[in-house]
Design a protein around this motif. Structure first.
Motif, PDB file in Angstrom:
ATOM      1  N   THR A  38       5.618  -3.562   5.937  1.00  0.00           N
ATOM      2  CA  THR A  38       6.206  -2.466   4.852  1.00  0.00           C
ATOM      3  C   THR A  38       5.815  -2.955   3.446  1.00  0.00           C
ATOM      4  OG1 THR A  38       7.834  -0.964   3.949  1.00  0.00           O
ATOM      5  CG2 THR A  38       8.357  -3.416   4.346  1.00  0.00           C
ATOM      6  N   SER A  39       5.738  -2.164   2.269  1.00  0.00           N
ATOM      7  CA  SER A  39       5.447  -2.382   1.060  1.00  0.00           C
ATOM      8  C   SER A  39       6.383  -1.897   0.040  1.00  0.00           C
ATOM      9  CB  SER A  39       4.003  -1.916   0.963  1.00  0.00           C
ATOM     10  OG  SER A  39       3.226  -2.138   2.110  1.00  0.00           O
ATOM     11  N   ILE A  40       6.236  -2.517  -1.095  1.00  0.00           N
ATOM     12  CA  ILE A  40       7.142  -2.036  -2.288  1.00  0.00           C
ATOM     13  C   ILE A  40       6.088  -1.769  -3.538  1.00  0.00           C
ATOM     14  CG2 ILE A  40       7.808  -4.518  -2.779  1.00  0.00           C
ATOM     15  CD1 ILE A  40      10.412  -3.528  -3.613  1.00  0.00           C
ATOM     16  N   ALA A  41       6.550  -0.693  -4.196  1.00  0.00           N
ATOM     17  CA  ALA A  41       5.760  -0.484  -5.570  1.00  0.00           C
ATOM     18  C   ALA A  41       6.771  -0.357  -6.682  1.00  0.00           C
ATOM     19  CB  ALA A  41       4.937   0.807  -5.231  1.00  0.00           C
ATOM     20  N   VAL A  42       6.010  -0.655  -7.729  1.00  0.00           N
ATOM     21  CA  VAL A  42       6.746  -0.672  -8.986  1.00  0.00           C
ATOM     22  C   VAL A  42       5.946   0.218  -9.975  1.00  0.00           C
ATOM     23  CG1 VAL A  42       7.830  -1.591 -11.171  1.00  0.00           C
ATOM     24  CG2 VAL A  42       8.258  -2.601  -8.857  1.00  0.00           C
ATOM     25  N   LEU A  43       6.137   1.266 -10.545  1.00  0.00           N
ATOM     26  CA  LEU A  43       5.310   2.310 -11.307  1.00  0.00           C
ATOM     27  C   LEU A  43       5.972   2.302 -12.750  1.00  0.00           C
ATOM     28  CD1 LEU A  43       6.017   5.323 -11.596  1.00  0.00           C
ATOM     29  CD2 LEU A  43       5.727   5.157  -8.982  1.00  0.00           C
ATOM     30  N   LEU A  97       4.908   1.556   5.932  1.00  0.00           N
ATOM     31  CA  LEU A  97       3.662   1.526   5.501  1.00  0.00           C
ATOM     32  C   LEU A  97       3.083   0.239   5.411  1.00  0.00           C
ATOM     33  CD1 LEU A  97       3.204   4.574   3.179  1.00  0.00           C
ATOM     34  CD2 LEU A  97       3.104   4.585   5.705  1.00  0.00           C
ATOM     35  N   ASP A  98       1.941   0.166   6.006  1.00  0.00           N
ATOM     36  CA  ASP A  98       1.008  -1.155   5.570  1.00  0.00           C
ATOM     37  C   ASP A  98       0.334  -1.201   4.326  1.00  0.00           C
ATOM     38  OD1 ASP A  98      -1.127   0.395   6.137  1.00  0.00           O
ATOM     39  OD2 ASP A  98      -1.571  -0.511   8.022  1.00  0.00           O
ATOM     40  N   ALA A  99      -0.263  -2.455   4.106  1.00  0.00           N
ATOM     41  CA  ALA A  99      -0.949  -2.420   2.734  1.00  0.00           C
ATOM     42  C   ALA A  99      -1.955  -1.195   2.471  1.00  0.00           C
ATOM     43  CB  ALA A  99      -1.512  -4.017   2.650  1.00  0.00           C
ATOM     44  N   ARG A 100      -2.710  -0.816   3.301  1.00  0.00           N
ATOM     45  CA  ARG A 100      -3.848  -0.017   3.301  1.00  0.00           C
ATOM     46  C   ARG A 100      -3.247   1.337   3.140  1.00  0.00           C
ATOM     47  NH1 ARG A 100      -7.784   0.675   0.447  1.00  0.00           N
ATOM     48  NH2 ARG A 100      -8.858  -1.284   1.190  1.00  0.00           N
ATOM     49  N   ARG A 101      -2.233   1.760   3.979  1.00  0.00           N
ATOM     50  CA  ARG A 101      -1.704   3.127   3.703  1.00  0.00           C
ATOM     51  C   ARG A 101      -0.864   3.353   2.615  1.00  0.00           C
ATOM     52  NH1 ARG A 101       1.520   5.172   8.690  1.00  0.00           N
ATOM     53  NH2 ARG A 101       2.084   2.760   8.771  1.00  0.00           N
ATOM     54  N   ALA A 102      -0.244   2.164   2.083  1.00  0.00           N
ATOM     55  CA  ALA A 102       0.870   2.017   0.987  1.00  0.00           C
ATOM     56  C   ALA A 102      -0.268   2.258  -0.128  1.00  0.00           C
ATOM     57  CB  ALA A 102       1.435   0.985   0.926  1.00  0.00           C
ATOM     58  N   TYR A 103      -1.312   1.646  -0.311  1.00  0.00           N
ATOM     59  CA  TYR A 103      -2.240   1.809  -1.547  1.00  0.00           C
ATOM     60  C   TYR A 103      -2.683   3.258  -1.532  1.00  0.00           C
ATOM     61  CZ  TYR A 103      -6.164   0.915  -4.482  1.00  0.00           C
ATOM     62  OH  TYR A 103      -6.873   1.102  -5.319  1.00  0.00           O
ATOM     63  N   ASP A 104      -3.305   3.633  -0.489  1.00  0.00           N
ATOM     64  CA  ASP A 104      -3.667   5.046  -0.542  1.00  0.00           C
ATOM     65  C   ASP A 104      -2.792   6.132  -1.190  1.00  0.00           C
ATOM     66  OD1 ASP A 104      -6.103   4.351   0.356  1.00  0.00           O
ATOM     67  OD2 ASP A 104      -5.682   4.844   2.477  1.00  0.00           O
ATOM     68  N   PHE A 105      -1.176   5.764  -0.402  1.00  0.00           N
ATOM     69  CA  PHE A 105      -0.272   6.770  -1.045  1.00  0.00           C
ATOM     70  C   PHE A 105      -0.106   6.535  -2.474  1.00  0.00           C
ATOM     71  CE2 PHE A 105       3.859   8.344  -1.540  1.00  0.00           C
ATOM     72  CZ  PHE A 105       4.310   9.188  -0.512  1.00  0.00           C
ATOM     73  N   CYS A 106      -0.194   5.375  -2.881  1.00  0.00           N
ATOM     74  CA  CYS A 106       0.119   5.149  -4.506  1.00  0.00           C
ATOM     75  C   CYS A 106      -1.034   5.821  -5.277  1.00  0.00           C
ATOM     76  CB  CYS A 106       0.356   3.682  -4.817  1.00  0.00           C
ATOM     77  SG  CYS A 106       1.725   2.560  -4.280  1.00  0.00           S
ATOM     78  N   GLU A 107      -2.363   5.847  -4.831  1.00  0.00           N
ATOM     79  CA  GLU A 107      -3.346   6.260  -5.475  1.00  0.00           C
ATOM     80  C   GLU A 107      -3.311   7.867  -5.478  1.00  0.00           C
ATOM     81  OE1 GLU A 107      -7.164   6.087  -7.417  1.00  0.00           O
ATOM     82  OE2 GLU A 107      -5.453   4.798  -7.125  1.00  0.00           O
ATOM     83  N   LEU A 150       1.734  -3.028  -6.585  1.00  0.00           N
ATOM     84  CA  LEU A 150       2.161  -2.809  -4.980  1.00  0.00           C
ATOM     85  C   LEU A 150       2.133  -4.231  -4.301  1.00  0.00           C
ATOM     86  CD1 LEU A 150       2.660  -0.931  -2.222  1.00  0.00           C
ATOM     87  CD2 LEU A 150       0.059  -0.673  -2.406  1.00  0.00           C
ATOM     88  N   ALA A 151       3.113  -4.507  -3.515  1.00  0.00           N
ATOM     89  CA  ALA A 151       3.293  -5.773  -2.810  1.00  0.00           C
ATOM     90  C   ALA A 151       3.567  -5.525  -1.463  1.00  0.00           C
ATOM     91  CB  ALA A 151       4.317  -6.682  -3.554  1.00  0.00           C
ATOM     92  N   THR A 152       2.855  -6.378  -0.576  1.00  0.00           N
ATOM     93  CA  THR A 152       3.408  -6.128   1.075  1.00  0.00           C
ATOM     94  C   THR A 152       4.640  -7.037   1.260  1.00  0.00           C
ATOM     95  OG1 THR A 152       1.752  -7.669   1.463  1.00  0.00           O
ATOM     96  CG2 THR A 152       0.995  -5.572   1.349  1.00  0.00           C
ATOM     97  N   ILE A 153       5.278  -6.549   2.255  1.00  0.00           N
ATOM     98  CA  ILE A 153       6.361  -7.199   2.778  1.00  0.00           C
ATOM     99  C   ILE A 153       6.217  -7.436   4.370  1.00  0.00           C
ATOM    100  CG2 ILE A 153       9.043  -7.077   3.271  1.00  0.00           C
ATOM    101  CD1 ILE A 153       9.256  -5.152   1.005  1.00  0.00           C
ATOM    102  N   GLU A 154       6.115  -8.899   4.381  1.00  0.00           N
ATOM    103  CA  GLU A 154       5.798  -9.229   5.662  1.00  0.00           C
ATOM    104  C   GLU A 154       6.790 -10.290   6.428  1.00  0.00           C
ATOM    105  OE1 GLU A 154       2.121 -11.124   5.203  1.00  0.00           O
ATOM    106  OE2 GLU A 154       0.774  -9.620   4.887  1.00  0.00           O
TER     107      GLU A 154
END
Length: 430
Positions: A293-298, A351-361, A387-391
């Motif tokens: 999963t991933s976490i975002a701060v905006l 959401l993995d790193a790629r899908r989370a990045y696309d979502f943020c974009e 955006l940071a990934t959580i593994e």
């Protein structure tokens, strides 16, 4: 997760464009099964068929064969809760609607009317119905209990063993109350309560135990473990219904208080406290399912300059606008909160790193394109996202700190961008 997939909605709308958009939006966003009718005659035929109960109706006031609210009157007389979706709205219409027992009214041609309607339906389905998780290893007994609960207008999710029930809870199933037989094949009733509490914390659903054993000590052990009630079998149906109904009503009141405590006073999305209370549990659930999963701060770019130029009242309008747009896109599947000032956090559910990045974009572009009207002036804003990934399991602060570092990089690189490990790898590769 599509949390209303067990609900059936009646859509009464004669305009094809609205009917198509609403049916798609309600089904894809909420998971509900939508039956569309374009005339009062079709509504009567559908309700007369009685194949399945409707949880809610969305009703246009003016239909080709019912121009004066006859469709709404028929739906309400059929004991189906209704939300009005109308293009004709004036003082006379307002008085006409207020005189009826409707759950809400959305005007068709206002901005984001379809999004507002979907949100209203979500609230009505969430607040209006209680979902009970029923756990019973005996199929015949489980079917009888499920039917009894459905007659009380509860939504019922069934499981035969504790492990199956825990998987449903981990998957994010919205459960208000749990009714379980204490004689499970894979866990004791007290053990189930302990496991639920360890996974869900203070937001754990209350648990009612059922048993056909005559040992009074069993009830005592169950209640000492944290159960809210214990019912011996065989029971009188009226007693069962009353005790389950009382527990459900108490839980709804508690949920309302929790929602109030968890809401940010200005933007009406979740606050920092709720983000830090709920976030660790959601991370644990994702990792238990074997998902990254991933976490975002905006952060809103140049927000201090905006406040200094236009004043704090305009700043508040901007914050509310950003929160509304974020909530419309993020929905209920991921955890969104205002962390403080102009900073927001999103914890992505699986959401993995790629899908989370696309979502943020997508979020970034949506807010960049959006217009804010304040004091007859049109404003535009941009946001920066880290955006940071959580593994792996770590302290929740560590995840947030990592996202903050990427946010700092995004600001340093010129703002209005998403910065993550993927961004850095792309830069290094080039």
């Amino acid at each position: 997760m599509l949390k209303h997939r067990d609900k059936r909605l009646l859509l009464v709308e004669d305009t094809r464009m609205f009917a198509t958009a609403l049916k798609y939006g309600l089904e894809s966003t909420l998971g509900a099964r939508v039956t569309h009718c374009g005339t009062l005659e079709a509504v009567k035929a559908e309700l007369a068929a009685g194949s399945d109960e409707f949880s809610l109706a969305v009703v246009d006031l003016n239909l080709p064969d019912a121009p004066n609210c006859e469709g709404l009157d028929f739906v309400l007389a059929s004991n189906v809760p209704a939300i009005v979706f109308t293009g004709a709205f004036n003082d006379g219409t307002r008085e006409q609607i207020l005189g009826k027992d409707v759950l809400g009214c959305i005007v068709k041609h206002e901005p984001q009317s379809i999004e507002r309607l979907i949100a209203a339906v979500d609230r009505a389905l969430t607040d209006g119905r209680t979902t009970v998780l029923l756990i019973d290893p005996n199929k015949a007994s489980r079917c009888d209990l499920a039917e009894l609960l459905r007659r009380q207008r509860f939504s019922v999710v069934e499981a035969s063993v504790a492990g199956e029930a825990l998987r449903l809870l981990d998957a994010g199933e919205a459960i208000d109350l749990i009714v379980t037989d204490t004689d499970l094949n894979d866990m004791t009733g007290a053990g189930l309560i302990a496991e639920i509490r360890s996974r869900q914390g203070e937001e754990a659903a209350p648990v009612i135990g059922l048993s056909d054993h005559g040992d009074a000590r069993l009830a005592a052990r169950f209640l000492e473990a944290g159960g809210v009630d214990f019912i011996h079998k065989p029971f009188v149906e009226a007693e069962f219904s009353a005790r389950v109904g009382q527990a459900a009503a108490m839980q709804k009141r508690l949920q309302a208080l929790r929602r109030l405590a968890a809401s940010d006073y200005l933007t009406n999305i979740y606050n920092r406290r709720h983000f830090f209370l709920t976030g660790p549990r959601l991370v644990e659930q994702c990792l238990r399912r074997g998902e990254r999963t991933s976490i975002a701060v905006l952060d809103i770019d140049h927000f201090k300059r905006l406040n200094d130029t236009y004043g704090h009242e305009i700043g508040d309008i901007v914050l509310k606008h950003v929160a509304r747009r974020l909530k419309a896109i993020v929905g209920e599947e991921h955890l969104l909160a205002r962390l403080g000032g102009e900073e927001f956090g999103i914890l992505f559910n699986g959401l993995d790193a790629r899908r989370a990045y696309d979502f943020c974009e997508r979020l970034r572009l949506e807010l960049e394109r959006s217009k804010i009207v304040a004091d007859d002036e049109e404003l535009t804003i941009t946001i920066s996202i880290g955006l940071a990934t959580i593994e792996a399991q770590e302290a929740f602060d560590n995840y947030l700190h990592a996202a903050d570092q990427f946010l700092y990089m995004a600001k340093h690189a010129g703002r209005n961008r998403v910065m993550s490990e993927l961004t850095l790898l792309d830069v290094l590769a080039s």
